[in-house]
Design an enzyme around this catalytic site. Structure first.
Site, mmCIF file in Angstrom:
data_model
loop_
_atom_site.group_PDB
_atom_site.id
_atom_site.type_symbol
_atom_site.label_atom_id
_atom_site.label_comp_id
_atom_site.label_asym_id
_atom_site.label_seq_id
_atom_site.Cartn_x
_atom_site.Cartn_y
_atom_site.Cartn_z
ATOM 1 N N ILE A 1 0.736 -1.480 0.018
ATOM 2 C CA ILE A 1 -0.034 -0.193 -0.020
ATOM 3 C C ILE A 1 0.804 1.273 0.120
ATOM 4 O O ILE A 1 0.364 2.550 -0.379
ATOM 5 C CB ILE A 1 -0.898 -0.012 1.152
ATOM 6 N N LYS A 2 2.299 1.245 0.299
ATOM 7 C CA LYS A 2 2.966 2.184 0.242
ATOM 8 C C LYS A 2 2.540 3.477 0.917
ATOM 9 O O LYS A 2 2.713 4.479 0.445
ATOM 10 C CB LYS A 2 3.662 2.554 -1.220
#
Lengths: 305, 305
Positions: free
Chosen positions: B104-105
């Site tokens: 998901i960074k």
């Protein structure tokens, strides 16, 4: 969209953005109660509560402001139902002709950044059809991955005439851990700012670029420097109000044309009714408190400029 | 969860993770056709197609691998329907006892990072109830905002016994623009790595920390250095296969115990049937091609270690 943002800032004479970051703790009891009565103490109930909360605030402030900045994390935490409330909020703000800055701080590479870009700014292709999905007007982007991460967003912006605000110097206390480190005599944030200016040159509107920057209100001296490094970059300034920034600290974020910056307040507006200064409105009239807080913020910034 | 990941790596003898990044272009015609026939060429149709695609790949590979890494952007681009497919994929992988790394960074500050953390790893509180929403086991996090951005994730990890992989050196060509810049004689990624090691010390499992790092397969010499800077940090290694990394390049990402790294391949596995080497399987048997590609990847890495 940068043109529309500038037009709206001129029209309202209010270079501000209201951050729609509805923590459930900000939502007055009477709204929570009603939503929970209908949908239970569930993600659906929470999503309904934050949507009802947002709607009232939008209804009471949209005529005063050019833009809103929903923080997607506050919706995403409630899963699918939360994302529905995010989408509803974006759509409703568009109905009210507000510019919507999706505070998503995404950043990845290649096809992955492209997927975020089409999902939030562009159209996703499905067979022979294409669809706008979340459809914000601007989004915030994290620069850590470099040009590979930004270019796919920029490509979609060119096509859709939309825009970005790229994190340069964030408002939080530990932002200096990496952003302030010196590289060839200049802090990292200045190197990032130079890149933002260069990326922005490729994607110019009439006066300002489609590609903006995020520079926190809590570091006014840095704002002064970065204003000069990125003369044609619109600066989104978080950290006003609750995080400590004040109007008089922000004059150097603006250009001589009175443009070039837009100041965000989230909590300070949407949870104004919880502050002593606005307590007289009461929780039932929380949106009137928000309207007054918007008026006060505009006054604070206008008088400083 | 780091213990479970290590146990599963030991049991499968396969330090690999399959990246579930289903671009619609990877999904074979026959699946798209079926989904579009049922739901139209719509986000719902696209989401069904990528879910059916994922499910077949999971069914054909779950016994060989410890973990999967769905890339949320590929789902998020389809909006609400896409996020439903993301959730379904996460849940189904859990049914198959796979460790799920949500790529998901995300990265923000304070209450915003906390919202991402509860939404993806923890439980969100609603009235007197709490709910797991997306409920991955690990997520990837962007470090640009410093400790303020990471701590809220770490707090949820402590409570839920889950984990993080923090971006240190990414696999893309332009990762060097900022990550490689020299600060006090060391590149930025090494400063980030030192922080990751320090954050990780506060959150140790038995052998390795709950807090891991992302270091791209495309920079093996850097991997060698970072292995030493972060001895107790599990390294998630993207960029194997399609992005150019090979098993023999990756030996230095591992510790002497044969642990310490887990190598991701996305396209190379899930779109294997499109490669010449696996074309014989045909599009109808795309998941068998994926299984063979997993076996080949495991063999490549085992023989290098």
């Amino acid at each position: 969209m940068i043109q529309k943002l500038i037009e709206k800032i001129r029209k309202t004479n209010a270079p501000i953005v209201v951050g729609l970051d509805p923590m459930l703790a900000y939502v007055p009891e009477h709204i929570q109660k009603k939503s929970f009565a209908e949908f239970g103490e569930t993600p659906e109930g929470a999503a309904d509560a934050i949507w009802q909360f947002n709607k009232e605030i939008i209804d009471k402030t949209y005529d005063l402001i050019p833009a809103v900045k929903p923080q997607v994390a506050m919706y995403e935490q409630f899963g699918i139902e939360g994302m529905k409330a995010f989408q509803k909020t974006v759509d409703y703000c568009h109905e009210k002709d507000l510019v919507v800055i999706g505070d998503i701080k995404r950043g990845d590479i290649g096809s992955t950044s492209a997927a975020y870009a089409v999902g939030h700014l562009g159209k996703v292709q499905i067979g022979s059809h294409s669809f706008h999905t979340f459809n914000e007007d601007f989004v915030t982007v994290n620069p850590y991955l470099g040009t590979d991460g930004v270019k796919p967003f920029a490509d979609v912006c060119r096509e859709e005439k939309k825009g970005l605000f790229i994190l340069v110097k964030t408002s939080n206390p530990s932002s200096g851990e990496f952003q302030d480190r010196m590289i060839d005599g200049k802090p990292l944030y200045e190197h990032v700012a130079q890149k933002v200016a260069a990326w922005g040159e490729e994607l110019m509107g009439e006066e300002y670029s489609y590609i903006g920057a995020v520079v926190g209100a809590t570091y006014p001296e840095i704002g002064k420097v970065l204003r000069k490094v990125m003369p044609k970059t619109y600066i989104l300034v978080p950290g006003y109000g609750a995080q400590g920034g004040k109007g008089k600290d922000l004059t150097h974020y603006f250009n001589k044309d009175g443009l070039g910056a837009i100041v965000n307040s989230s909590r300070g507006i949407i949870a104004a009714y919880k502050q002593e200064a606005y307590a007289k409105f009461g929780a039932e009239n929380f949106a009137d408190a928000s309207r007054q807080a918007v008026l006060d913020m505009i006054e604070d910034i206008r008088s400083a400029l």
